[in-house]
Write a protein that holds these residues in place. Structure first.
Motif, mmCIF file in Angstrom:
data_model
loop_
_atom_site.group_PDB
_atom_site.id
_atom_site.type_symbol
_atom_site.label_atom_id
_atom_site.label_comp_id
_atom_site.label_asym_id
_atom_site.label_seq_id
_atom_site.Cartn_x
_atom_site.Cartn_y
_atom_site.Cartn_z
ATOM 1 N N GLU A 267 0.962 -1.207 -0.031
ATOM 2 C CA GLU A 267 0.236 0.123 0.207
ATOM 3 C C GLU A 267 0.813 1.176 -0.166
ATOM 4 O O GLU A 267 0.491 2.417 -0.751
ATOM 5 C CB GLU A 267 -0.924 -0.127 1.211
ATOM 6 C CG GLU A 267 -1.883 -1.158 1.050
ATOM 7 C CD GLU A 267 -2.966 -1.370 2.466
ATOM 8 O OE1 GLU A 267 -2.377 -0.459 3.414
ATOM 9 O OE2 GLU A 267 -3.871 -2.095 2.430
ATOM 10 N N ARG B 281 2.208 1.816 -3.398
ATOM 11 C CA ARG B 281 1.113 2.325 -4.333
ATOM 12 C C ARG B 281 1.021 3.984 -4.213
ATOM 13 O O ARG B 281 0.772 4.501 -5.061
ATOM 14 C CB ARG B 281 -0.147 1.462 -4.270
ATOM 15 C CG ARG B 281 -1.287 1.801 -5.157
ATOM 16 C CD ARG B 281 -2.380 1.122 -4.905
ATOM 17 N NE ARG B 281 -3.238 1.380 -3.676
ATOM 18 C CZ ARG B 281 -3.592 0.517 -2.723
ATOM 19 N NH1 ARG B 281 -3.334 -0.921 -3.106
ATOM 20 N NH2 ARG B 281 -4.209 0.704 -1.759
ATOM 21 N N ALA B 282 1.103 4.071 -2.823
ATOM 22 C CA ALA B 282 0.928 5.560 -2.583
ATOM 23 C C ALA B 282 2.253 6.378 -3.218
ATOM 24 O O ALA B 282 2.035 7.557 -3.814
ATOM 25 C CB ALA B 282 0.988 5.899 -1.002
ATOM 26 N N LEU C 56 3.615 5.588 -5.865
ATOM 27 C CA LEU C 56 3.352 5.663 -7.317
ATOM 28 C C LEU C 56 2.471 6.686 -7.343
ATOM 29 O O LEU C 56 2.513 7.484 -8.608
ATOM 30 C CB LEU C 56 2.868 4.275 -7.947
ATOM 31 C CG LEU C 56 3.794 3.242 -7.925
ATOM 32 C CD1 LEU C 56 2.952 1.940 -8.139
ATOM 33 C CD2 LEU C 56 4.721 3.479 -8.965
ATOM 34 N N ASP C 57 1.410 6.792 -6.725
ATOM 35 C CA ASP C 57 0.357 7.915 -6.712
ATOM 36 C C ASP C 57 1.301 9.517 -6.779
ATOM 37 O O ASP C 57 0.704 10.247 -7.259
ATOM 38 C CB ASP C 57 -0.640 7.694 -5.717
ATOM 39 C CG ASP C 57 -1.588 6.551 -5.913
ATOM 40 O OD1 ASP C 57 -1.304 6.043 -7.241
ATOM 41 O OD2 ASP C 57 -2.148 6.197 -5.046
ATOM 42 N N GLY C 58 2.205 9.499 -6.041
ATOM 43 C CA GLY C 58 2.767 10.548 -5.810
ATOM 44 C C GLY C 58 3.637 11.048 -7.050
ATOM 45 O O GLY C 58 4.688 11.929 -6.718
ATOM 46 N N ASP D 235 -0.541 -3.413 -10.849
ATOM 47 C CA ASP D 235 -0.575 -1.765 -11.411
ATOM 48 C C ASP D 235 0.260 -1.713 -12.393
ATOM 49 O O ASP D 235 1.508 -2.105 -12.502
ATOM 50 C CB ASP D 235 -0.184 -1.004 -10.085
ATOM 51 C CG ASP D 235 -0.305 0.547 -10.040
ATOM 52 O OD1 ASP D 235 -0.010 0.948 -11.321
ATOM 53 O OD2 ASP D 235 -0.706 1.144 -9.250
ATOM 54 N N ARG E 204 1.581 0.833 -13.771
ATOM 55 C CA ARG E 204 2.787 1.832 -13.704
ATOM 56 C C ARG E 204 4.127 1.030 -13.169
ATOM 57 O O ARG E 204 5.290 1.633 -13.352
ATOM 58 C CB ARG E 204 2.332 2.907 -12.688
ATOM 59 C CG ARG E 204 1.298 3.715 -12.909
ATOM 60 C CD ARG E 204 0.577 4.379 -11.830
ATOM 61 N NE ARG E 204 0.185 4.039 -10.847
ATOM 62 C CZ ARG E 204 -0.164 4.510 -9.774
ATOM 63 N NH1 ARG E 204 -0.091 5.863 -9.679
ATOM 64 N NH2 ARG E 204 -0.966 3.881 -8.683
ATOM 65 N N THR F 156 8.869 1.290 -13.623
ATOM 66 C CA THR F 156 9.171 1.595 -12.233
ATOM 67 C C THR F 156 10.258 0.783 -12.095
ATOM 68 O O THR F 156 10.424 -0.349 -12.142
ATOM 69 C CB THR F 156 8.054 1.523 -11.102
ATOM 70 O OG1 THR F 156 7.120 2.328 -11.465
ATOM 71 C CG2 THR F 156 8.822 1.859 -9.715
#
Length: 430
Positions: free
Chosen positions: A144, A147-148, A150-152, A208, A210, A214
């Motif tokens: 998690e 994922r955060a 990646l969102d950032g 995901d 992304r 990465t």
């Protein structure tokens, strides 16, 4: 004059060149310039506080001394704090902890680079009431946080492995990132290492997207494979509260997980399972290596590059590093050894400060330390040494200034070492 001379400076993330450096050059300061690059003293002071108190002691003995504080770590606990001190931005997210209870986890980010500590989301220290949960603890929270990040906007993610509560082979990490695990009835098993025994299928199509673009770096000094007598379950699960029967359950789960992943990704899974470090963080490294095409690097190398230690070494005339306990594990790649090796590329002498020392003078000299100063020399009682570490570090800083900054550095020495026997050979997942 202030006794708190440590000033953070911005750093470019992960720009250092492993195994290279400019060496001594015309910009080396003609007067003493001390670089303080310690790790935390676990259970006592964080790395920044260690540097701050050493600097105060040095400057008490040598007013006006040029000192730079550069807190460092090895990819385990304290890594995020070290990077924030060096100019990364601290970000806080709310995730599920090792048993599913909500926790707040921090990671460090600068530009498109994010550095995470698995221990902040899936660590032993986060277990409710500190009750071990070796069979059910999960790495889901770490996924998690990824994922955060990646969102950032992170496109390079460094995941520090160490201090984990789980032995789930990275199943929780992957599930949080979109993988789907099912048993023979098509149901999703519970989190944790014990449930891995019931896996039947894994579907990675939901990962995901992304992640494909990465660069995922696993920062760890652990070299254990996934399974077997030297693997994640047998070697590290007892440290997480597992008894002999529970270790057997976890080993069976990891073996089952390998079989299921082998059907999904082919020979890459079997290869990943045997790689050094695949067993790190209860096999979390294996899941990332097999399914996310992660790469593993020694944690201390990653951190030293991220904080820009080469630029600081270029002008240093003396380096002081250390950690809470310098023992046999230190020589297997912990922070002080990493700093010493980097300093030697620049031909800068290195002194170690620690809470407790069990290395022999010969071991210290071979590792490249000019001298070592254990705090137990000043306070033999371990408990009092930990609670009064700040004052002891200031006193040690004064001693180092008198012994090493008045002229030519003396030959290797271990002042007041009360225990010259070899350190323990055992390792912890830290």
């Amino acid at each position: 004059m202030t006794e708190d001379p440590i000033t953070p400076r911005p750093r470019d993330p992960l720009r250092g060149t492993p195994g290279a450096g400019p060496g001594p050059g015309p910009h080396r300061a003609p007067t003493p310039h001390v670089l303080l690059a310690p790790d935390k003293f676990k259970g006592s002071l964080d790395a920044a506080a260690v540097a701050r108190h050493l600097a105060a002691g040095l400057r008490r003995a040598r007013p006006g001394l040029s000192v730079t504080g550069l807190p460092v770590a090895d990819g385990g606990e304290g890594t995020v704090d070290a990077l924030v001190h060096s100019g990364f931005r601290r970000r806080v997210v709310t995730v599920g902890g090792p048993t599913g209870r909500t926790v707040r986890a921090c990671y460090a980010q600068r530009g498109s680079t994010a550095v995470l500590e698995l221990a902040q989301s899936s660590g032993l220290s986060l277990l409710p009431d500190h009750v071990p949960a070796p069979l059910t603890a999960s790495s889901r929270g770490a996924g998690e946080v990824v994922r955060a990040a990646l969102d950032g906007g992170a496109r390079t993610i460094v995941l520090g492995l160490g201090g984990s509560a789980c032995t789930d082979g990275g199943a929780g990490l992957l599930a949080a990132l979109g993988a789907r695990f099912t048993d023979v009835y098509g149901r999703m098993p519970a989190d944790g290492g014990a449930a891995l025994r019931h896996l039947a299928e894994v579907d990675l199509s939901g990962l995901d997207a992304r992640l494909a673009a990465t660069d995922l770096v696993l920062a760890t000094d652990v070299d254990a494979p996934l399974s077997g007598p030297g693997g994640a379950a047998f070697l590290y699960a007892p440290q997480k509260g597992a008894g002999p029967a529970e270790v057997g359950v976890l080993e069976a789960g990891l073996s089952r997980r390998l079989d299921v992943l082998a059907r999904a990704v082919g020979p890459r899974a079997a290869h990943a399972a045997t790689l050094p470090g695949a067993g790190a963080a209860g096999g979390t490294a294996f899941g990332a290596l097999a399914c996310l095409r992660a790469r593993r690097r020694p944690g201390v190398e990653v951190v030293l590059e991220a904080v820009g230690i080469d630029r600081e070494l270029y002008r240093a005339t003396l380096v002081i590093t250390g950690e809470g306990a310098m023992d046999a594990q230190t020589l297997q790649g912990k922070t002080p050894l990493g700093v010493a090796r980097r300093a030697h590329l620049h031909r800068v002498p290195v002194i170690a400060v620690c809470g407790r020392l069990t290395l022999t003078p010969e071991q210290l000299s071979t590792a490249g330390f000019r001298a070592a100063y254990p705090l137990t020399t000043l306070e033999p009682d371990p408990r009092r040494s930990m609670t009064t570490a700040a004052a002891l570090l200031r006193a040690t800083g004064r001693t180092i200034a008198r012994n090493h900054l008045a002229g030519t550095l003396p030959p290797p020495a271990i002042p007041g070492n009360r225990n010259r026997g070899p350190g323990r050979a055992g390792r912890t997942e830290r």
